[in-house]
Design an enzyme around this catalytic site. Structure first.
Site, PDB file in Angstrom:
ATOM      1  N   HIS A 111       0.830  -1.214   0.000  1.00 21.35           N
ATOM      2  CA  HIS A 111       0.000   0.000   0.000  1.00 21.35           C
ATOM      3  C   HIS A 111       0.852   1.247   0.000  1.00 21.35           C
ATOM      4  O   HIS A 111       2.060   1.198   0.238  1.00 21.35           O
ATOM      5  CB  HIS A 111      -0.976  -0.011   1.190  1.00 21.35           C
ATOM      6  CG  HIS A 111      -0.333   0.025   2.544  1.00 21.35           C
ATOM      7  ND1 HIS A 111       0.172   1.182   3.109  1.00 21.35           N
ATOM      8  CD2 HIS A 111      -0.125  -0.960   3.446  1.00 21.35           C
ATOM      9  CE1 HIS A 111       0.656   0.906   4.309  1.00 21.35           C
ATOM     10  NE2 HIS A 111       0.495  -0.395   4.534  1.00 21.35           N
ATOM     11  N   CYS A 127       2.828  -4.881   6.787  1.00 21.62           N
ATOM     12  CA  CYS A 127       2.543  -4.573   5.390  1.00 21.62           C
ATOM     13  C   CYS A 127       3.790  -4.069   4.672  1.00 21.62           C
ATOM     14  O   CYS A 127       4.823  -3.805   5.288  1.00 21.62           O
ATOM     15  CB  CYS A 127       1.442  -3.515   5.292  1.00 21.62           C
ATOM     16  SG  CYS A 127      -0.193  -4.177   5.645  1.00 21.62           S
TER      17      CYS A 127
END
Length: 168
Positions: A111, A127
């Site tokens: 992301h 992440c």
């Protein structure tokens, strides 16, 4: 009559009904936690290498091969109830979620970020963060069901891509 016309068009002009996402070149991602880089593999070659941030400890960002199963523009940040597009949103402008450890594509992802200074560091909760401009470009390149491999290695991306069977 509309159904008949639709069927006729489908058989005479099937290219009008092709899923454009499926028409893209087969795409693979490799994330190397050793150097915090991500490589896009297409057409039997490493197309681009981009900087990323990964987990603040080695075990936070899972290693293995996974499938991309969720994509979202301006993702909503559930933990702090921050809407997509809000400058406070730590997920940035794109979410490319994968099924690590049996998750549903909403736990682990590649992301964007609202903290570009963090790129290149070991700082996330698991992440893979990217600069927004980079993840926006990548989002358009990688269709759903693409494979992402995450590793910790001193090997080159070409060697890793061969090892994973992404290139010959």
């Amino acid at each position: 009559m509309k159904i008949l016309l639709s069927l006729l068009l489908l058989f005479v002009f099937p290219h009008l009904f092709v899923d454009l996402e499926a028409e893209r070149a087969e795409s693979y991602l490799i994330v190397n936690k050793a150097n915090n880089k991500l490589a896009l593999i297409q057409d039997n070659k490493v197309v681009k290498i981009l900087p990323v941030a990964t987990g603040r400890s080695n075990e936070l960002t899972p290693e293995g091969t996974f499938k991309i199963i969720v994509k979202a523009k301006n993702p909503y940040y559930r933990k702090l109830n921050i809407p997509g597009g809000d400058p406070r949103n730590p997920l940035g402008t794109r979410w490319i979620g994968f099924d690590a450890n049996g998750t549903d594509g909403r736990t682990y992802g590649v992301h964007g970020t609202n903290a570009p200074w963090s790129i290149g560091k070991y700082i996330s909760n698991g992440c893979i963060r990217m600069n927004n401009k980079d993840v926006e470009w990548l989002y358009e390149q990688v269709p759903l069901n693409s494979t992402i491999a995450i590793t910790l290695s001193d090997k080159s991306f070409v060697t890793l891509a061969k090892q994973y069977g992404f290139i010959q």
